[in-house]
Design a protein around this motif. Structure first.
Motif, PDB file in Angstrom:
ATOM      1  N   GLY A 190       0.786  -1.227   0.000  1.00  0.00           N
ATOM      2  CA  GLY A 190       0.000   0.000   0.000  1.00  0.00           C
ATOM      3  C   GLY A 190       0.812   1.267   0.000  1.00  0.00           C
ATOM      4  O   GLY A 190       0.246   2.360  -0.053  1.00  0.00           O
ATOM      5  N   ALA A 191       2.149   1.145   0.052  1.00  0.00           N
ATOM      6  CA  ALA A 191       2.989   2.350   0.007  1.00  0.00           C
ATOM      7  C   ALA A 191       2.922   2.992  -1.366  1.00  0.00           C
ATOM      8  O   ALA A 191       2.763   2.306  -2.380  1.00  0.00           O
ATOM      9  CB  ALA A 191       4.435   2.002   0.347  1.00  0.00           C
ATOM     10  N   ALA A 192       3.032   4.303  -1.404  1.00  0.00           N
ATOM     11  CA  ALA A 192       3.078   5.042  -2.667  1.00  0.00           C
ATOM     12  C   ALA A 192       4.514   5.503  -2.896  1.00  0.00           C
ATOM     13  O   ALA A 192       4.973   6.453  -2.274  1.00  0.00           O
ATOM     14  CB  ALA A 192       2.139   6.244  -2.632  1.00  0.00           C
ATOM     15  N   ILE A 193       5.251   4.787  -3.763  1.00  0.00           N
ATOM     16  CA  ILE A 193       6.614   5.186  -4.131  1.00  0.00           C
ATOM     17  C   ILE A 193       6.496   6.150  -5.299  1.00  0.00           C
ATOM     18  O   ILE A 193       5.880   5.827  -6.321  1.00  0.00           O
ATOM     19  CB  ILE A 193       7.465   3.966  -4.507  1.00  0.00           C
ATOM     20  CG1 ILE A 193       7.506   2.970  -3.344  1.00  0.00           C
ATOM     21  CG2 ILE A 193       8.883   4.394  -4.878  1.00  0.00           C
ATOM     22  CD1 ILE A 193       8.202   1.673  -3.679  1.00  0.00           C
ATOM     23  N   ASP A 329      -4.410  -1.767   5.055  1.00  0.00           N
ATOM     24  CA  ASP A 329      -3.752  -0.454   5.129  1.00  0.00           C
ATOM     25  C   ASP A 329      -3.967   0.367   3.871  1.00  0.00           C
ATOM     26  O   ASP A 329      -3.983  -0.164   2.760  1.00  0.00           O
ATOM     27  CB  ASP A 329      -2.251  -0.642   5.360  1.00  0.00           C
ATOM     28  CG  ASP A 329      -1.934  -0.844   6.837  1.00  0.00           C
ATOM     29  OD1 ASP A 329      -2.804  -0.528   7.663  1.00  0.00           O
ATOM     30  OD2 ASP A 329      -0.835  -1.317   7.143  1.00  0.00           O
ATOM     31  N   TRP A 330      -4.126   1.664   4.047  1.00  0.00           N
ATOM     32  CA  TRP A 330      -4.313   2.584   2.939  1.00  0.00           C
ATOM     33  C   TRP A 330      -3.362   3.755   3.104  1.00  0.00           C
ATOM     34  O   TRP A 330      -2.828   4.005   4.182  1.00  0.00           O
ATOM     35  CB  TRP A 330      -5.763   3.089   2.904  1.00  0.00           C
ATOM     36  CG  TRP A 330      -6.173   3.835   4.138  1.00  0.00           C
ATOM     37  CD1 TRP A 330      -5.951   5.143   4.436  1.00  0.00           C
ATOM     38  CD2 TRP A 330      -6.873   3.298   5.278  1.00  0.00           C
ATOM     39  NE1 TRP A 330      -6.476   5.470   5.671  1.00  0.00           N
ATOM     40  CE2 TRP A 330      -7.047   4.360   6.211  1.00  0.00           C
ATOM     41  CE3 TRP A 330      -7.395   2.037   5.592  1.00  0.00           C
ATOM     42  CZ2 TRP A 330      -7.702   4.182   7.424  1.00  0.00           C
ATOM     43  CZ3 TRP A 330      -8.039   1.869   6.795  1.00  0.00           C
ATOM     44  CH2 TRP A 330      -8.191   2.925   7.699  1.00  0.00           C
ATOM     45  N   ASN A 331      -3.140   4.498   1.996  1.00  0.00           N
ATOM     46  CA  ASN A 331      -2.408   5.757   2.137  1.00  0.00           C
ATOM     47  C   ASN A 331      -3.291   6.957   1.835  1.00  0.00           C
ATOM     48  O   ASN A 331      -2.947   8.068   2.208  1.00  0.00           O
ATOM     49  CB  ASN A 331      -1.137   5.770   1.269  1.00  0.00           C
ATOM     50  CG  ASN A 331      -1.418   5.573  -0.201  1.00  0.00           C
ATOM     51  OD1 ASN A 331      -2.145   6.353  -0.802  1.00  0.00           O
ATOM     52  ND2 ASN A 331      -0.864   4.534  -0.798  1.00  0.00           N
ATOM     53  N   ALA A 352      -2.983  -1.002  -1.503  1.00  0.00           N
ATOM     54  CA  ALA A 352      -2.471  -2.029  -2.408  1.00  0.00           C
ATOM     55  C   ALA A 352      -3.388  -2.178  -3.614  1.00  0.00           C
ATOM     56  O   ALA A 352      -2.971  -2.616  -4.680  1.00  0.00           O
ATOM     57  CB  ALA A 352      -2.332  -3.351  -1.670  1.00  0.00           C
ATOM     58  N   HIS A 353      -4.650  -1.832  -3.439  1.00  0.00           N
ATOM     59  CA  HIS A 353      -5.578  -1.751  -4.563  1.00  0.00           C
ATOM     60  C   HIS A 353      -6.330  -0.427  -4.459  1.00  0.00           C
ATOM     61  O   HIS A 353      -6.314   0.232  -3.425  1.00  0.00           O
ATOM     62  CB  HIS A 353      -6.558  -2.938  -4.552  1.00  0.00           C
ATOM     63  CG  HIS A 353      -7.401  -3.011  -3.297  1.00  0.00           C
ATOM     64  ND1 HIS A 353      -7.029  -3.735  -2.192  1.00  0.00           N
ATOM     65  CD2 HIS A 353      -8.572  -2.417  -2.966  1.00  0.00           C
ATOM     66  CE1 HIS A 353      -7.949  -3.609  -1.242  1.00  0.00           C
ATOM     67  NE2 HIS A 353      -8.886  -2.813  -1.689  1.00  0.00           N
ATOM     68  N   HIS A 354      -6.984  -0.034  -5.543  1.00  0.00           N
ATOM     69  CA  HIS A 354      -7.829   1.162  -5.567  1.00  0.00           C
ATOM     70  C   HIS A 354      -9.257   0.672  -5.734  1.00  0.00           C
ATOM     71  O   HIS A 354      -9.626   0.187  -6.802  1.00  0.00           O
ATOM     72  CB  HIS A 354      -7.468   2.078  -6.733  1.00  0.00           C
ATOM     73  CG  HIS A 354      -6.073   2.609  -6.675  1.00  0.00           C
ATOM     74  ND1 HIS A 354      -5.525   3.351  -7.691  1.00  0.00           N
ATOM     75  CD2 HIS A 354      -5.120   2.523  -5.730  1.00  0.00           C
ATOM     76  CE1 HIS A 354      -4.286   3.675  -7.369  1.00  0.00           C
ATOM     77  NE2 HIS A 354      -4.020   3.184  -6.182  1.00  0.00           N
TER      78      HIS A 354
END
Length: 541
Positions: A190-193, A329-331, A352-354
């Protein structure tokens, strides 16, 4: 090491890029609201403006000999002399690009959000060829960054399988040949790189990322051979757009923040009224049918959550908080919207998904609406509460669909629509669903999908229907960069009137929620802030 400010004008400054000799930085700075390319020598107190374009200019980088600057504008790659002058168009259809250290190979990302691909060319005059080496994806949803290693033997590519934020992947592509491999598998799900830059040893990379449970975007250092990483920065704002000096002892970055607040906009004109303002970000307000409560996204607790607030009694409570029962988990959490009976809230979940999830207002376990697709955006309830319309991608095709709330298969209404971001709105009269095409214009479709027709000739920032569904309001900037609300008669498609709104020209506007009394709508506005800083005295452990 220590932090030193470099470029701190009131306008947004970002995208720093070191010159090959390590003595200058190119970067982007807004001038009258339009991003331009600037050059700043470390020994000079003032920057020099390099571009004076009528169109925004982004993502500068240098030629290997330091004589020219490359940048992106109007979805093309341009170059200009390091001292300025007339720009030249180098390559067409390039959302991002990178040039090899020997100056012989361009690698570029082509396409639009939701449908990007990687290409390479042996020079500006050569025809670009698609990059097709499994397991690197041939098509991906979002573009992050491209960077050749200093030794020219590798390319670091940040891509997002899904449009929007989150679940980004970092790939190392050997150059000129070899098998691609994905790195940073140890990053939390779920991390946004966002972006990556090489250290001089061509083994370590500095990357910016937003981790679930951690407030803001920060910088990290990774050894791509051992696939390990550690934190470099942690602050109360955010650090993005890393660029490493040729000697590896300085890291330029953008210190970024945007404080969004909630406001009400009268539909008949008049001053914008504050609804909720704090030093944290509040976004995407949505009125409850009673008109006495609203839900919104906030990072007041340190990470993204959904909160419910009463305007009459003054209380506020989390509706979806970190650690509570619910989705993984979400960002980010975006675009919440009440069901017509006020008992449930649908929202966009970015992790990890939208996907679109639905939470009971009274508490309880959230449920996912559609498990067919992993990329969904912009929920809109039907007036009877039995259906939810939204945009999704399935088999690499973006669709507007509706799904029964009680369970059942999705019904495709329109193919080839706008990807991530933007709104979807179901008329209170029940006769039309408003959506955005892939070019961003607002079209209408009947709930059975049999009739479609255009409504706006421009791309609004947000939009919504009047209380009776006879008018659609679209929020946009006019030619003078002033914010306006344009109203359209839904039946005839005729533009009715335009009212100016007292929102700062540099602000961003997110969300449209009509108050049940029909006289005003709630939205969120935020003015981005970004300066260029240097992390100095850095030594890789």
């Amino acid at each position: 090491y220590r932090m030193t400010p470099l470029a701190t004008e009131v306008e947004v400054e970002t995208n720093p890029a070191w010159s090959p000799d390590g003595k200058s930085l190119a970067y982007m700075r807004q001038v009258d609201g339009i991003p331009q390319i600037f050059l700043r020598s470390l020994g000079s107190p003032a920057p020099a403006q390099i571009t004076k374009s009528a169109a925004p200019c982004f993502s500068p980088y240098w030629s290997p000999d330091g004589t020219r600057l490359y940048y992106h504008s109007e979805r093309h790659l341009w170059s200009v002399g390091a001292a300025g002058g007339a720009p030249n168009r180098v390559l067409e259809d390039a959302a991002q690009s990178a040039l090899s250290p020997d100056g012989k190979t361009f690698v570029l990302m082509r396409g639009v959000v939701g449908n990007f691909s990687l290409w390479s060319t042996s020079g500006a005059a050569a025809k670009p060829e698609p990059y097709r080496r499994p397991p690197f994806p041939e098509v991906f949803g979002g573009s992050g960054s491209l960077a050749f290693s200093p030794d020219g033997g590798k390319l670091a590519v940040v891509v997002a399988r899904k449009a929007g934020s989150g679940a980004n992947e970092v790939w190392i592509l050997p150059h000129p040949s070899g098998s691609p491999r994905r790195v940073l598998a140890s990053v939390p799900a779920g991390a946004a790189i966002l972006r990556a830059a090489w250290m001089p040893d061509s083994r370590n990379i500095v990357f910016s990322a937003e981790f679930p449970g951690i407030s803001g975007v920060h910088l990290y250092l990774s050894d791509i051979q051992t696939d390990t990483f550690r934190s470099l920065t942690s602050s109360t704002t955010g650090e993005d757009f890393p660029s490493v000096s040729p000697d590896g002892r300085r890291i330029a970055f953008a210190s970024v923040s945007t404080d969004f607040d909630l406001v009400e906009v009268p539909l008949q004109g008049g001053p914008v009224r504050p609804l909720l303002a704090t030093t944290r970000s509040e976004q995407f307000p949505a009125w409850a049918p009673s008109g006495t409560q609203y839900v919104y996204a906030t990072d007041a607790g340190g990470t993204a959550e959904l909160w419910l607030r009463s305007t009459q009694e003054g209380w506020a409570r989390p509706l979806l908080a970190r650690g509570a029962e619910g989705p993984p988990d979400w960002n980010r959490l975006q675009f919440p919207v009440f069901s017509p009976d006020g008992q449930k809230i649908a929202y966009d979940f970015y992790g990890a998904h939208h996907a679109i999830w639905i939470s009971p207002v009274a508490g309880g376990r959230p449920v996912r609406l559609d498990s067919q697709s992993d990329d969904q955006h912009g929920a809109a309830w039907s007036p009877d509460g039995n259906w939810i319309a939204y945009r999704r991608v399935l088999a690499d095709k973006w669709q507007l669909v509706k799904t029964p709330f009680g369970g059942g298969a999705a019904v495709v209404l329109v193919e080839d629509v706008m990807q991530a971001g933007g709104d979807t709105a179901w008329s209170p009269a029940g006769d039309w669903i408003a959506f955005q095409t892939k070019t961003g214009q607002v079209h209408l479709v009947s709930p059975d999908g049999k009739l479609t027709r255009p409504l706006t000739g421009f791309r609004p920032w947000t939009f919504g229907f009047s209380k009776d569904g006879s008018v659609l309001y679209a929020v946009r900037r006019d030619a003078g960069r002033k914010w306006v609300v344009v109203s359209f008669d839904v039946r005839s498609g005729k533009e009715l009137k335009t009212i100016e709104v007292s929102i700062p020209p540099a602000a961003n506007v997110l969300g449209f929620s009509l108050h049940p009394d029909g006289t005003r709508f709630a939205t969120s506005i935020g003015v981005p802030k970004s300066d260029i800083w240097l992390l100095e005295g850095f030594q890789k452990p």
